[in-house]
Design a protein around this motif. Sequence first.
Motif, PDB file in Angstrom:
ATOM      1  N   ALA A 185       0.949  -1.378  -0.011  1.00  0.00           N
ATOM      2  CA  ALA A 185      -0.070   0.003   0.049  1.00  0.00           C
ATOM      3  C   ALA A 185       0.832   1.238   0.136  1.00  0.00           C
ATOM      4  CB  ALA A 185      -0.989  -0.108   1.256  1.00  0.00           C
ATOM      5  N   THR A 186       0.405   2.315  -0.344  1.00  0.00           N
ATOM      6  CA  THR A 186       1.069   3.565  -0.032  1.00  0.00           C
ATOM      7  C   THR A 186       0.096   4.575   0.932  1.00  0.00           C
ATOM      8  OG1 THR A 186      -0.067   4.518  -2.023  1.00  0.00           O
ATOM      9  CG2 THR A 186       1.981   3.535  -2.497  1.00  0.00           C
ATOM     10  N   SER A 187       0.596   5.580   1.299  1.00  0.00           N
ATOM     11  CA  SER A 187      -0.218   6.348   2.130  1.00  0.00           C
ATOM     12  C   SER A 187      -0.746   7.712   1.441  1.00  0.00           C
ATOM     13  CB  SER A 187       0.722   7.022   3.560  1.00  0.00           C
ATOM     14  OG  SER A 187       1.359   7.848   3.115  1.00  0.00           O
ATOM     15  N   ASP A 188      -1.720   8.509   2.137  1.00  0.00           N
ATOM     16  CA  ASP A 188      -1.788   9.839   1.808  1.00  0.00           C
ATOM     17  C   ASP A 188      -0.708  10.695   1.869  1.00  0.00           C
ATOM     18  OD1 ASP A 188      -4.693   9.133   1.040  1.00  0.00           O
ATOM     19  OD2 ASP A 188      -5.043   9.640   3.376  1.00  0.00           O
ATOM     20  N   TYR A 189      -0.586  11.606   1.037  1.00  0.00           N
ATOM     21  CA  TYR A 189       0.584  12.535   1.040  1.00  0.00           C
ATOM     22  C   TYR A 189       0.263  13.894   1.469  1.00  0.00           C
ATOM     23  CZ  TYR A 189       2.489   8.820  -2.160  1.00  0.00           C
ATOM     24  OH  TYR A 189       3.022   7.541  -2.489  1.00  0.00           O
ATOM     25  N   TYR A 190       1.328  14.580   2.099  1.00  0.00           N
ATOM     26  CA  TYR A 190       1.260  15.791   2.536  1.00  0.00           C
ATOM     27  C   TYR A 190       2.051  16.875   2.025  1.00  0.00           C
ATOM     28  CZ  TYR A 190      -0.707  13.346   6.736  1.00  0.00           C
ATOM     29  OH  TYR A 190      -1.394  12.672   7.505  1.00  0.00           O
ATOM     30  N   VAL A 191       1.582  18.110   1.756  1.00  0.00           N
ATOM     31  CA  VAL A 191       2.264  19.114   1.238  1.00  0.00           C
ATOM     32  C   VAL A 191       2.141  20.219   1.980  1.00  0.00           C
ATOM     33  CG1 VAL A 191       2.299  20.719  -0.817  1.00  0.00           C
ATOM     34  CG2 VAL A 191       1.797  18.364  -1.157  1.00  0.00           C
ATOM     35  N   GLN A 192       3.188  21.069   2.161  1.00  0.00           N
ATOM     36  CA  GLN A 192       3.275  22.049   3.464  1.00  0.00           C
ATOM     37  C   GLN A 192       3.865  23.224   2.986  1.00  0.00           C
ATOM     38  OE1 GLN A 192       5.730  21.432   7.030  1.00  0.00           O
ATOM     39  NE2 GLN A 192       3.886  21.314   7.984  1.00  0.00           N
ATOM     40  N   ALA A 193       3.607  24.306   3.273  1.00  0.00           N
ATOM     41  CA  ALA A 193       4.218  25.652   3.292  1.00  0.00           C
ATOM     42  C   ALA A 193       4.539  26.304   4.572  1.00  0.00           C
ATOM     43  CB  ALA A 193       3.315  26.915   2.359  1.00  0.00           C
ATOM     44  N   ARG A 194       5.855  26.583   4.722  1.00  0.00           N
ATOM     45  CA  ARG A 194       6.466  26.966   6.032  1.00  0.00           C
ATOM     46  C   ARG A 194       6.773  28.340   5.858  1.00  0.00           C
ATOM     47  NH1 ARG A 194      10.619  23.892   8.659  1.00  0.00           N
ATOM     48  NH2 ARG A 194       9.216  24.049  10.840  1.00  0.00           N
ATOM     49  N   ILE A 195       6.301  29.359   6.994  1.00  0.00           N
ATOM     50  CA  ILE A 195       6.911  30.704   6.780  1.00  0.00           C
ATOM     51  C   ILE A 195       7.278  31.025   8.332  1.00  0.00           C
ATOM     52  CG2 ILE A 195       5.849  33.118   6.448  1.00  0.00           C
ATOM     53  CD1 ILE A 195       3.799  31.929   4.629  1.00  0.00           C
ATOM     54  N   ARG A 196       8.486  31.695   8.326  1.00  0.00           N
ATOM     55  CA  ARG A 196       8.945  32.278   9.541  1.00  0.00           C
ATOM     56  C   ARG A 196       8.181  33.648   9.699  1.00  0.00           C
ATOM     57  NH1 ARG A 196      15.029  33.568   9.900  1.00  0.00           N
ATOM     58  NH2 ARG A 196      14.220  35.721   9.062  1.00  0.00           N
ATOM     59  N   LEU A 197       7.504  33.696  10.851  1.00  0.00           N
ATOM     60  CA  LEU A 197       6.772  35.005  11.356  1.00  0.00           C
ATOM     61  C   LEU A 197       7.722  35.798  12.279  1.00  0.00           C
ATOM     62  CD1 LEU A 197       3.121  33.730  12.186  1.00  0.00           C
ATOM     63  CD2 LEU A 197       4.050  34.365   9.832  1.00  0.00           C
ATOM     64  N   LEU A 198       8.529  35.039  13.085  1.00  0.00           N
ATOM     65  CA  LEU A 198       9.300  35.902  13.984  1.00  0.00           C
ATOM     66  C   LEU A 198      10.487  35.478  14.135  1.00  0.00           C
ATOM     67  CD1 LEU A 198       9.138  38.441  15.734  1.00  0.00           C
ATOM     68  CD2 LEU A 198       8.525  36.964  17.652  1.00  0.00           C
ATOM     69  N   SER A 199      11.695  36.082  14.082  1.00  0.00           N
ATOM     70  CA  SER A 199      13.026  35.700  14.201  1.00  0.00           C
ATOM     71  C   SER A 199      13.322  35.611  15.632  1.00  0.00           C
ATOM     72  CB  SER A 199      14.101  36.517  13.510  1.00  0.00           C
ATOM     73  OG  SER A 199      13.864  36.636  12.160  1.00  0.00           O
ATOM     74  N   GLU A 200      14.245  34.625  15.922  1.00  0.00           N
ATOM     75  CA  GLU A 200      14.587  34.358  17.511  1.00  0.00           C
ATOM     76  C   GLU A 200      15.318  35.269  18.029  1.00  0.00           C
ATOM     77  OE1 GLU A 200      16.616  30.810  20.125  1.00  0.00           O
ATOM     78  OE2 GLU A 200      16.001  30.422  18.083  1.00  0.00           O
ATOM     79  N   ARG A 201      15.111  35.984  18.808  1.00  0.00           N
ATOM     80  CA  ARG A 201      15.881  37.099  19.729  1.00  0.00           C
ATOM     81  C   ARG A 201      16.033  36.484  21.213  1.00  0.00           C
ATOM     82  NH1 ARG A 201      16.414  37.996  15.272  1.00  0.00           N
ATOM     83  NH2 ARG A 201      16.105  39.896  13.992  1.00  0.00           N
ATOM     84  N   SER A 202      16.638  37.201  21.821  1.00  0.00           N
ATOM     85  CA  SER A 202      17.446  36.923  23.306  1.00  0.00           C
ATOM     86  C   SER A 202      15.973  36.941  24.072  1.00  0.00           C
ATOM     87  CB  SER A 202      18.273  37.922  23.890  1.00  0.00           C
ATOM     88  OG  SER A 202      17.865  39.044  23.823  1.00  0.00           O
ATOM     89  N   ILE A 203      14.976  37.627  23.700  1.00  0.00           N
ATOM     90  CA  ILE A 203      13.995  37.827  24.619  1.00  0.00           C
ATOM     91  C   ILE A 203      12.631  37.086  24.103  1.00  0.00           C
ATOM     92  CG2 ILE A 203      14.675  40.291  25.540  1.00  0.00           C
ATOM     93  CD1 ILE A 203      12.686  41.391  23.645  1.00  0.00           C
ATOM     94  N   HIS A 204      12.562  36.552  22.776  1.00  0.00           N
ATOM     95  CA  HIS A 204      11.372  35.907  22.430  1.00  0.00           C
ATOM     96  C   HIS A 204      11.605  34.882  21.547  1.00  0.00           C
ATOM     97  CE1 HIS A 204      11.907  37.892  18.518  1.00  0.00           C
ATOM     98  NE2 HIS A 204      11.926  38.921  18.989  1.00  0.00           N
ATOM     99  N   PRO A 205      10.855  33.746  21.316  1.00  0.00           N
ATOM    100  CA  PRO A 205      11.405  32.547  20.505  1.00  0.00           C
ATOM    101  C   PRO A 205      11.126  32.910  19.016  1.00  0.00           C
ATOM    102  CG  PRO A 205       9.063  32.252  21.313  1.00  0.00           C
ATOM    103  CD  PRO A 205       9.772  33.693  21.890  1.00  0.00           C
ATOM    104  N   SER A 206      11.671  32.084  18.127  1.00  0.00           N
ATOM    105  CA  SER A 206      11.195  32.167  16.653  1.00  0.00           C
ATOM    106  C   SER A 206       9.851  31.503  16.727  1.00  0.00           C
ATOM    107  CB  SER A 206      12.287  31.314  15.992  1.00  0.00           C
ATOM    108  OG  SER A 206      12.056  30.014  16.397  1.00  0.00           O
ATOM    109  N   ILE A 207       9.150  31.889  15.524  1.00  0.00           N
ATOM    110  CA  ILE A 207       7.746  31.469  15.161  1.00  0.00           C
ATOM    111  C   ILE A 207       7.500  31.081  13.789  1.00  0.00           C
ATOM    112  CG2 ILE A 207       5.285  32.164  15.314  1.00  0.00           C
ATOM    113  CD1 ILE A 207       5.641  33.842  17.780  1.00  0.00           C
ATOM    114  N   ILE A 208       7.348  29.992  13.486  1.00  0.00           N
ATOM    115  CA  ILE A 208       6.865  29.458  12.266  1.00  0.00           C
ATOM    116  C   ILE A 208       5.388  29.028  12.234  1.00  0.00           C
ATOM    117  CG2 ILE A 208       7.638  27.627  10.579  1.00  0.00           C
ATOM    118  CD1 ILE A 208      10.050  29.445  11.367  1.00  0.00           C
ATOM    119  N   LEU A 209       5.120  29.453  11.017  1.00  0.00           N
ATOM    120  CA  LEU A 209       3.643  29.045  10.774  1.00  0.00           C
ATOM    121  C   LEU A 209       3.503  28.052   9.436  1.00  0.00           C
ATOM    122  CD1 LEU A 209       0.446  29.506  10.299  1.00  0.00           C
ATOM    123  CD2 LEU A 209       0.854  31.195   8.611  1.00  0.00           C
ATOM    124  N   ASN A 210       2.895  26.945   9.907  1.00  0.00           N
ATOM    125  CA  ASN A 210       2.758  25.811   8.922  1.00  0.00           C
ATOM    126  C   ASN A 210       1.419  25.631   8.222  1.00  0.00           C
ATOM    127  OD1 ASN A 210       5.442  25.014   9.303  1.00  0.00           O
ATOM    128  ND2 ASN A 210       4.804  24.004  11.272  1.00  0.00           N
TER     129      ASN A 210
END
Length: 309
Positions: free
Chosen positions: A132-157
Amino acid sequence: MARIPLCCAQPSSILRRGLLFVALLMAALSVLSLRGAEDVPYSSRWFGPHALPVPPIEEARIGRETLIATRLGSSLLSRRDQSQSLHLSLEIPLLREVISVRAWGCILEHYCISDAWGEQLGVRPEERSGWATSDYYVQARIRLLSERSIHPSIILNTTLKTASSKTASTRRSFDTPGYYFSLELGKDLLVSETLRLRAAAQLGFLCWETGSRRQDDAYMYGLQLSMQWLRLSIRTDLSGYTGWMYRHPRYRADHGDRPITWRMEAALRLSHSLSLTADLERGLRDYPFTLVGLGLRMELPALTPRLVR
Protein backbone atom coordinates in the motif's frame (compact mmCIF):
# COMPACT_ATOMS: atom_id res chain seq x y z
CA MET A 1 -63.51 -1.17 -7.18
CA ALA A 2 -61.69 -0.37 -10.38
CA ARG A 3 -58.06 0.67 -9.92
CA ILE A 4 -57.35 4.28 -10.91
CA PRO A 5 -54.40 4.54 -13.28
CA LEU A 6 -51.45 6.60 -12.03
CA CYS A 7 -51.97 9.08 -14.90
CA CYS A 8 -55.48 9.76 -13.60
CA ALA A 9 -54.52 10.06 -9.91
CA GLN A 10 -54.95 13.33 -8.12
CA PRO A 11 -51.84 15.57 -8.05
CA SER A 12 -52.03 15.71 -4.26
CA SER A 13 -51.87 11.89 -4.08
CA ILE A 14 -48.78 11.81 -6.30
CA LEU A 15 -47.17 14.52 -4.19
CA ARG A 16 -47.86 12.60 -0.97
CA ARG A 17 -46.35 9.45 -2.45
CA GLY A 18 -43.30 11.38 -3.63
CA LEU A 19 -42.79 12.99 -0.23
CA LEU A 20 -43.16 9.60 1.47
CA PHE A 21 -40.55 8.08 -0.86
CA VAL A 22 -38.11 10.95 -0.18
CA ALA A 23 -38.66 10.63 3.58
CA LEU A 24 -38.01 6.89 3.49
CA LEU A 25 -34.90 7.40 1.36
CA MET A 26 -33.53 10.05 3.74
CA ALA A 27 -34.21 7.80 6.73
CA ALA A 28 -32.36 4.93 5.07
CA LEU A 29 -29.40 7.17 4.26
CA SER A 30 -29.36 8.46 7.83
CA VAL A 31 -29.24 4.90 9.18
CA LEU A 32 -26.41 3.99 6.82
CA SER A 33 -24.55 7.15 7.75
CA LEU A 34 -24.87 6.43 11.45
CA ARG A 35 -23.77 2.85 10.95
CA GLY A 36 -20.74 4.07 9.07
CA ALA A 37 -19.93 6.52 11.85
CA GLU A 38 -20.18 3.72 14.45
CA ASP A 39 -18.62 0.84 12.54
CA VAL A 40 -15.86 2.55 10.56
CA PRO A 41 -14.13 5.16 12.73
CA TYR A 42 -11.73 7.20 10.62
CA SER A 43 -9.14 7.62 13.34
CA SER A 44 -5.58 6.66 14.22
CA ARG A 45 -6.80 3.89 16.51
CA TRP A 46 -8.58 1.90 13.81
CA PHE A 47 -6.35 2.42 10.77
CA GLY A 48 -2.71 1.69 9.99
CA PRO A 49 0.20 3.63 11.52
CA HIS A 50 0.50 5.99 8.54
CA ALA A 51 -3.19 6.94 8.19
CA LEU A 52 -3.13 10.13 10.27
CA PRO A 53 -0.02 10.20 12.47
CA VAL A 54 0.59 13.00 14.94
CA PRO A 55 2.23 15.85 12.97
CA PRO A 56 5.96 16.28 13.64
CA ILE A 57 7.71 19.24 15.24
CA GLU A 58 10.65 20.62 13.23
CA GLU A 59 12.38 22.62 16.00
CA ALA A 60 10.79 25.86 14.75
CA ARG A 61 13.54 26.16 12.15
CA ILE A 62 13.70 26.52 8.37
CA GLY A 63 16.89 25.35 6.71
CA ARG A 64 19.24 27.05 4.28
CA GLU A 65 19.56 24.21 1.75
CA THR A 66 17.24 21.77 0.02
CA LEU A 67 16.86 18.72 2.26
CA ILE A 68 15.85 15.22 1.19
CA ALA A 69 15.32 12.40 3.66
CA THR A 70 14.57 8.70 3.27
CA ARG A 71 13.54 6.31 6.02
CA LEU A 72 12.92 2.59 6.40
CA GLY A 73 10.45 1.90 9.18
CA SER A 74 8.99 -1.11 10.93
CA SER A 75 6.38 -1.76 13.61
CA LEU A 76 7.28 -3.63 16.80
CA LEU A 77 5.41 -5.43 19.56
CA SER A 78 2.26 -5.84 17.50
CA ARG A 79 1.06 -9.14 16.11
CA ARG A 80 -2.28 -7.83 14.94
CA ASP A 81 -0.82 -5.12 12.60
CA GLN A 82 2.69 -5.57 11.22
CA SER A 83 4.14 -2.96 8.90
CA GLN A 84 7.38 -2.32 7.02
CA SER A 85 7.53 0.98 5.18
CA LEU A 86 9.59 3.33 3.03
CA HIS A 87 9.22 7.08 3.60
CA LEU A 88 10.42 10.07 1.61
CA SER A 89 10.41 13.78 2.41
CA LEU A 90 11.66 16.84 0.56
CA GLU A 91 11.97 20.43 1.79
CA ILE A 92 12.99 23.28 -0.51
CA PRO A 93 13.77 26.72 0.96
CA LEU A 94 12.40 29.44 -1.28
CA LEU A 95 13.99 32.04 0.96
CA ARG A 96 16.69 30.73 3.25
CA GLU A 97 15.58 30.33 6.85
CA VAL A 98 12.36 32.26 6.07
CA ILE A 99 10.08 30.40 3.60
CA SER A 100 10.08 26.79 2.44
CA VAL A 101 7.82 24.19 0.87
CA ARG A 102 7.81 20.60 2.07
CA ALA A 103 6.27 17.32 0.92
CA TRP A 104 6.36 13.90 2.56
CA GLY A 105 4.63 10.57 2.85
CA CYS A 106 4.92 6.80 3.04
CA ILE A 107 5.60 5.87 -0.57
CA LEU A 108 5.47 2.10 -0.01
CA GLU A 109 4.27 -0.15 2.80
CA HIS A 110 4.10 -3.91 3.22
CA TYR A 111 1.54 -4.85 5.84
CA CYS A 112 0.01 -7.93 7.44
CA ILE A 113 -2.89 -7.87 9.88
CA SER A 114 -4.17 -10.78 11.91
CA ASP A 115 -7.40 -12.52 10.99
CA ALA A 116 -9.02 -11.53 14.28
CA TRP A 117 -8.13 -7.87 13.78
CA GLY A 118 -9.12 -7.98 10.11
CA GLU A 119 -12.49 -9.44 11.04
CA GLN A 120 -13.04 -6.66 13.56
CA LEU A 121 -12.11 -4.03 10.97
CA GLY A 122 -14.24 -5.57 8.24
CA VAL A 123 -11.26 -6.20 5.94
CA ARG A 124 -11.71 -9.03 3.46
CA PRO A 125 -9.35 -12.02 3.99
CA GLU A 126 -7.60 -11.48 0.66
CA GLU A 127 -6.79 -7.87 1.65
CA ARG A 128 -5.27 -8.58 5.06
CA SER A 129 -1.73 -8.54 3.71
CA GLY A 130 -0.14 -6.80 0.76
CA TRP A 131 1.34 -3.51 -0.43
CA ALA A 132 0.00 0.00 0.00
CA THR A 133 0.90 3.68 -0.11
CA SER A 134 -0.23 6.46 2.21
CA ASP A 135 -1.88 9.79 1.65
CA TYR A 136 0.72 12.50 0.97
CA TYR A 137 1.29 15.85 2.66
CA VAL A 138 2.25 19.20 1.12
CA GLN A 139 3.25 22.04 3.41
CA ALA A 140 4.22 25.71 3.24
CA ARG A 141 6.38 27.02 6.10
CA ILE A 142 6.82 30.73 6.86
CA ARG A 143 8.90 32.31 9.59
CA LEU A 144 6.76 34.96 11.25
CA LEU A 145 9.26 36.01 13.90
CA SER A 146 13.03 35.61 14.16
CA GLU A 147 14.52 34.33 17.38
CA ARG A 148 15.97 36.95 19.71
CA SER A 149 17.25 36.94 23.28
CA ILE A 150 13.84 37.97 24.61
CA HIS A 151 11.46 35.94 22.41
CA PRO A 152 11.35 32.67 20.43
CA SER A 153 11.20 32.11 16.71
CA ILE A 154 7.70 31.48 15.35
CA ILE A 155 6.99 29.36 12.26
CA LEU A 156 3.58 29.10 10.57
CA ASN A 157 2.85 25.73 8.93
CA THR A 158 0.01 25.42 6.41
CA THR A 159 -0.45 21.78 5.41
CA LEU A 160 -2.67 19.87 2.98
CA LYS A 161 -3.30 16.11 3.24
CA THR A 162 -4.15 14.56 -0.11
CA ALA A 163 -6.67 11.79 -0.80
CA SER A 164 -4.27 9.70 -2.85
CA SER A 165 -3.81 6.31 -1.18
CA LYS A 166 -6.89 4.39 -2.46
CA THR A 167 -6.48 1.99 0.49
CA ALA A 168 -9.43 2.84 2.76
CA SER A 169 -10.92 -0.65 2.34
CA THR A 170 -7.76 -2.22 3.78
CA ARG A 171 -7.70 0.29 6.67
CA ARG A 172 -4.18 1.48 5.85
CA SER A 173 -4.98 5.13 5.00
CA PHE A 174 -8.09 7.29 4.98
CA ASP A 175 -8.00 8.31 1.30
CA THR A 176 -9.85 11.48 2.28
CA PRO A 177 -8.69 15.10 2.21
CA GLY A 178 -7.55 17.02 5.26
CA TYR A 179 -5.49 19.98 6.36
CA TYR A 180 -3.90 21.57 9.38
CA PHE A 181 -2.51 24.92 10.49
CA SER A 182 0.06 25.10 13.24
CA LEU A 183 2.48 27.45 14.93
CA GLU A 184 5.90 26.25 16.02
CA LEU A 185 7.72 28.23 18.69
CA GLY A 186 11.37 27.53 19.44
CA LYS A 187 14.23 28.98 21.43
CA ASP A 188 17.79 28.00 22.28
CA LEU A 189 18.27 27.36 25.99
CA LEU A 190 22.04 26.93 25.90
CA VAL A 191 24.61 27.57 23.19
CA SER A 192 28.33 26.84 23.46
CA GLU A 193 31.12 25.81 21.13
CA THR A 194 30.22 22.13 21.35
CA LEU A 195 26.72 21.97 22.83
CA ARG A 196 23.31 23.41 21.95
CA LEU A 197 20.06 22.83 23.86
CA ARG A 198 16.75 23.93 22.35
CA ALA A 199 13.09 23.81 23.31
CA ALA A 200 10.16 23.95 20.89
CA ALA A 201 6.38 23.74 21.06
CA GLN A 202 3.56 23.32 18.56
CA LEU A 203 -0.08 24.43 18.67
CA GLY A 204 -2.56 24.08 15.85
CA PHE A 205 -5.84 22.99 14.30
CA LEU A 206 -6.25 19.73 12.36
CA CYS A 207 -9.23 18.73 10.19
CA TRP A 208 -9.98 15.64 8.10
CA GLU A 209 -12.92 14.13 6.28
CA THR A 210 -14.30 10.84 7.59
CA GLY A 211 -15.84 7.97 5.67
CA SER A 212 -19.36 9.16 6.45
CA ARG A 213 -18.59 12.48 4.69
CA ARG A 214 -18.45 14.21 8.01
CA GLN A 215 -15.56 16.29 9.29
CA ASP A 216 -13.54 15.65 12.41
CA ASP A 217 -11.78 18.69 13.88
CA ALA A 218 -8.98 18.53 16.41
CA TYR A 219 -6.64 20.81 18.29
CA MET A 220 -2.94 19.92 18.09
CA TYR A 221 -0.24 20.29 20.70
CA GLY A 222 3.31 19.20 21.39
CA LEU A 223 6.52 19.91 23.31
CA GLN A 224 10.04 19.11 22.14
CA LEU A 225 13.57 19.19 23.56
CA SER A 226 16.60 18.84 21.33
CA MET A 227 20.34 18.66 21.86
CA GLN A 228 23.28 18.98 19.49
CA TRP A 229 26.71 17.88 20.64
CA LEU A 230 29.53 17.90 18.10
CA ARG A 231 28.26 15.68 15.24
CA LEU A 232 25.44 14.07 17.24
CA SER A 233 21.96 15.53 17.63
CA ILE A 234 19.07 14.08 19.64
CA ARG A 235 15.51 15.31 19.93
CA THR A 236 12.47 14.01 21.76
CA ASP A 237 8.87 15.20 21.83
CA LEU A 238 5.50 14.46 23.36
CA SER A 239 2.71 15.38 20.95
CA GLY A 240 -0.89 14.69 20.10
CA TYR A 241 -4.23 15.94 18.84
CA THR A 242 -7.78 15.67 20.17
CA GLY A 243 -10.89 15.49 17.98
CA TRP A 244 -14.55 15.84 18.95
CA MET A 245 -16.16 12.63 17.76
CA TYR A 246 -15.02 10.46 20.69
CA ARG A 247 -17.19 12.46 23.10
CA HIS A 248 -20.27 12.79 20.87
CA PRO A 249 -23.18 10.40 21.73
CA ARG A 250 -23.65 9.52 18.05
CA TYR A 251 -20.22 7.88 17.93
CA ARG A 252 -18.64 5.04 19.87
CA ALA A 253 -16.74 5.81 23.07
CA ASP A 254 -13.58 4.22 21.68
CA HIS A 255 -13.71 6.26 18.44
CA GLY A 256 -9.99 6.85 18.85
CA ASP A 257 -9.47 10.38 17.51
CA ARG A 258 -7.22 11.71 20.30
CA PRO A 259 -3.78 10.06 19.92
CA ILE A 260 -0.73 10.93 21.99
CA THR A 261 2.75 9.76 20.95
CA TRP A 262 6.28 9.98 22.30
CA ARG A 263 9.12 10.22 19.79
CA MET A 264 12.89 10.17 19.96
CA GLU A 265 15.27 10.68 17.06
CA ALA A 266 19.07 10.64 16.88
CA ALA A 267 21.09 11.91 13.93
CA LEU A 268 24.82 11.46 13.34
CA ARG A 269 26.47 13.77 10.81
CA LEU A 270 28.64 11.66 8.54
CA SER A 271 29.81 14.52 6.35
CA HIS A 272 29.02 18.16 5.68
CA SER A 273 25.79 17.27 3.88
CA LEU A 274 24.91 13.69 4.92
CA SER A 275 23.47 12.40 8.22
CA LEU A 276 22.39 8.98 9.46
CA THR A 277 19.18 8.92 11.51
CA ALA A 278 17.51 6.45 13.88
CA ASP A 279 14.13 6.97 15.53
CA LEU A 280 11.59 5.43 17.88
CA GLU A 281 7.90 6.32 18.20
CA ARG A 282 5.62 4.93 20.89
CA GLY A 283 1.87 5.43 20.99
CA LEU A 284 0.57 6.33 24.44
CA ARG A 285 -3.14 6.73 23.60
CA ASP A 286 -5.29 5.94 20.53
CA TYR A 287 -2.18 5.02 18.53
CA PRO A 288 -1.59 1.30 19.12
CA PHE A 289 1.84 1.15 17.49
CA THR A 290 5.52 1.17 18.36
CA LEU A 291 7.61 2.15 15.34
CA VAL A 292 11.36 2.19 14.72
CA GLY A 293 13.22 3.55 11.72
CA LEU A 294 16.60 4.08 10.09
CA GLY A 295 17.23 6.72 7.47
CA LEU A 296 19.50 9.10 5.63
CA ARG A 297 19.19 12.87 5.47
CA MET A 298 21.02 14.81 2.76
CA GLU A 299 21.41 18.50 2.01
CA LEU A 300 21.45 19.29 -1.71
CA PRO A 301 22.73 22.83 -2.38
CA ALA A 302 22.59 22.16 -6.14
CA LEU A 303 18.79 21.85 -5.89
CA THR A 304 18.32 24.99 -3.80
CA PRO A 305 16.62 27.69 -5.92
CA ARG A 306 18.98 30.34 -7.25
CA LEU A 307 16.78 33.00 -5.73
CA VAL A 308 18.14 32.24 -2.28
CA ARG A 309 21.86 31.93 -3.13
